[in-house]
Design an enzyme around this catalytic site. Structure first.
Site, short mmCIF file in Angstrom:
data_model
loop_
_atom_site.label_atom_id
_atom_site.label_comp_id
_atom_site.label_asym_id
_atom_site.label_seq_id
_atom_site.Cartn_x
_atom_site.Cartn_y
_atom_site.Cartn_z
N ASN A 9 0.88 -1.18 0.00
CA ASN A 9 0.00 0.00 0.00
C ASN A 9 0.91 1.21 0.00
OD1 ASN A 9 -1.73 2.08 0.45
ND2 ASN A 9 -2.37 1.44 2.51
N TRP A 10 0.99 1.85 -1.16
CA TRP A 10 1.91 2.98 -1.29
C TRP A 10 1.38 4.26 -0.66
CZ3 TRP A 10 4.23 2.66 -6.97
CH2 TRP A 10 5.17 1.63 -6.99
N LYS A 11 0.11 4.26 -0.25
CA LYS A 11 -0.51 5.47 0.33
C LYS A 11 -0.25 6.65 -0.62
CE LYS A 11 -0.17 3.26 4.76
NZ LYS A 11 -0.11 3.35 6.21
N HIS A 94 -9.63 1.53 4.68
CA HIS A 94 -8.37 1.67 5.43
C HIS A 94 -8.60 2.64 6.59
CE1 HIS A 94 -4.24 2.65 6.43
NE2 HIS A 94 -3.89 1.56 5.77
N GLU A 96 -6.89 4.96 7.71
CA GLU A 96 -6.59 6.37 7.41
C GLU A 96 -7.77 7.03 6.72
OE1 GLU A 96 -2.88 5.62 5.43
OE2 GLU A 96 -1.97 5.10 7.36
N GLU A 166 -5.59 -4.68 10.45
CA GLU A 166 -4.59 -3.64 10.66
C GLU A 166 -4.88 -2.90 11.96
OE1 GLU A 166 -2.62 -2.64 6.61
OE2 GLU A 166 -4.12 -1.14 7.09
N GLY A 172 2.46 2.46 10.75
CA GLY A 172 3.41 3.56 10.59
C GLY A 172 4.09 3.97 11.88
N SER A 212 3.39 -2.05 10.21
CA SER A 212 4.84 -2.11 10.43
C SER A 212 5.46 -3.45 10.05
CB SER A 212 5.18 -1.74 11.89
OG SER A 212 4.74 -0.42 12.16
N GLY A 233 2.83 -1.16 4.21
CA GLY A 233 2.90 0.26 3.89
C GLY A 233 4.33 0.66 3.55
N GLY A 234 4.98 1.31 4.50
CA GLY A 234 6.32 1.89 4.29
C GLY A 234 7.32 0.97 3.60
P1 13P Z 1 2.99 0.47 7.60
O1 13P Z 1 3.47 -0.85 7.04
O2 13P Z 1 3.75 1.65 7.06
O3 13P Z 1 2.91 0.44 9.09
O4 13P Z 1 1.49 0.67 7.05
C1 13P Z 1 0.59 -0.36 7.20
C2 13P Z 1 -0.62 -0.03 6.40
O5 13P Z 1 -1.36 0.88 6.72
C3 13P Z 1 -0.88 -0.82 5.19
O6 13P Z 1 -2.15 -0.56 4.69
#
Ligand code: 13P
Length: 248
Positions: A9-11, A94, A96, A166, A172, A212, A233-234
């Protein structure tokens, strides 16, 4: 048999140029055929990645879509628009989006129906906040989310679903749920799906953990019995890190 499914997930990261660079680097080192892999990118990069991933088996996902077919919804994207450019998956609900963009279980439910109606596989995100976990309410929170999000979704559609557990406190933050905590909740989610539908559907549904996940902890998490994959994510932003997770 469920195949492991690792999705990035590149956000809101990367320009088209940066996405193309990632694709070139990742394709050069990607050779798995026993793991399902996808990148969920911002809208502007989807067509670029579709072309770059042609013939590789790497799936393509969006991160949101509207629940209406079309209409006067400035700034929104429809399922048909995503389908037209070859999008396979869409992240829905999600945390967010629930937190910053007023996404509710009602809109999540409508979006899930719209994704299924358009042949897009939804990656439904559920998970509790730190406050809710500290109060021992994580199971109830996730259960309520699943019942509301899956309301009136038929079993033949639900079996194709991907659910990402999640926990908000692990996103994050560098704080990963322990492999046991993640495995417990993924198992609980499968039980809830069984309660809503039946054993067949609960066996078909893919359940990922997200929060994470990085090369250093991917093996431990992904080898847990109830965890079918990860939403990353990251650590999905760098081809060298993401491939280590895919090759767990
Ligand atoms: P991180 O892996 O950066 O913690 O993000 C997780 C996430 O929100 C994937 O959708």
């Amino acid at each position: 048999m469920r195949m492991p499914f690792i999705a990035g997930n590149w956000k809101m990261f990367k320009t088209c140029k940066e996405a193309e660079k990632f694709a070139e680097e990742f394709k050069a080192i990607y050779e798995k055929d026993d793991v399902r892999v996808a990148i969920c990118a911002p809208f502007t990069q989807l067509a670029v990645l579709k072309k770059a991933f042609e013939g590789t088996g790497i799936g393509l996902g969006a991160q949101n879509m509207h629940f209406a077919d079309e209409g006067a919804y400035t700034g929104e994207i429809s399922a048909a628009m995503l389908k037209e450019i070859g999008v396979d998956y869409c992240i829905i609900g999600h945390s967010e989006r629930r937190q910053y963009f007023a996404e509710t279980d009602e809109t999540v439910n409508l979006k899930l129906k719209q994704a299924f109606a358009n042949g897009i596989v939804p990656i439904l995100c559920v998970g509790e906040s730190l406050e809710q976990r500290e109060a021992g309410k994580e199971y109830d929170v996730v259960r309520d989310q699943l019942f509301a999000d899956l309301k009136d979704i038929k079993a033949e559609e639900a079996r194709k679903l991907v659910i990402a557990y999640e926990p908000i406190w692990a996103i994050g933050t560098g704080k990963t749920a322990t492999a046991e905590q993640a495995d417990d909740m993924c198992g609980a989610i499968r039980d809830i799906v069984e309660e809503i539908y039946d054993t067949d559907v609960s066996c078909d549904v893919t359940i990922q953990y997200g929060g994470s996940v990085k090369p250093a902890n991917a093996g431990e998490i992904l080898n847990m019995p109830e965890i079918d994959g990860a939403l990353v994510g990251g650590a999905s932003l760098k081809a060298a890190d993401f491939i280590e997770i895919v090759n767990f």
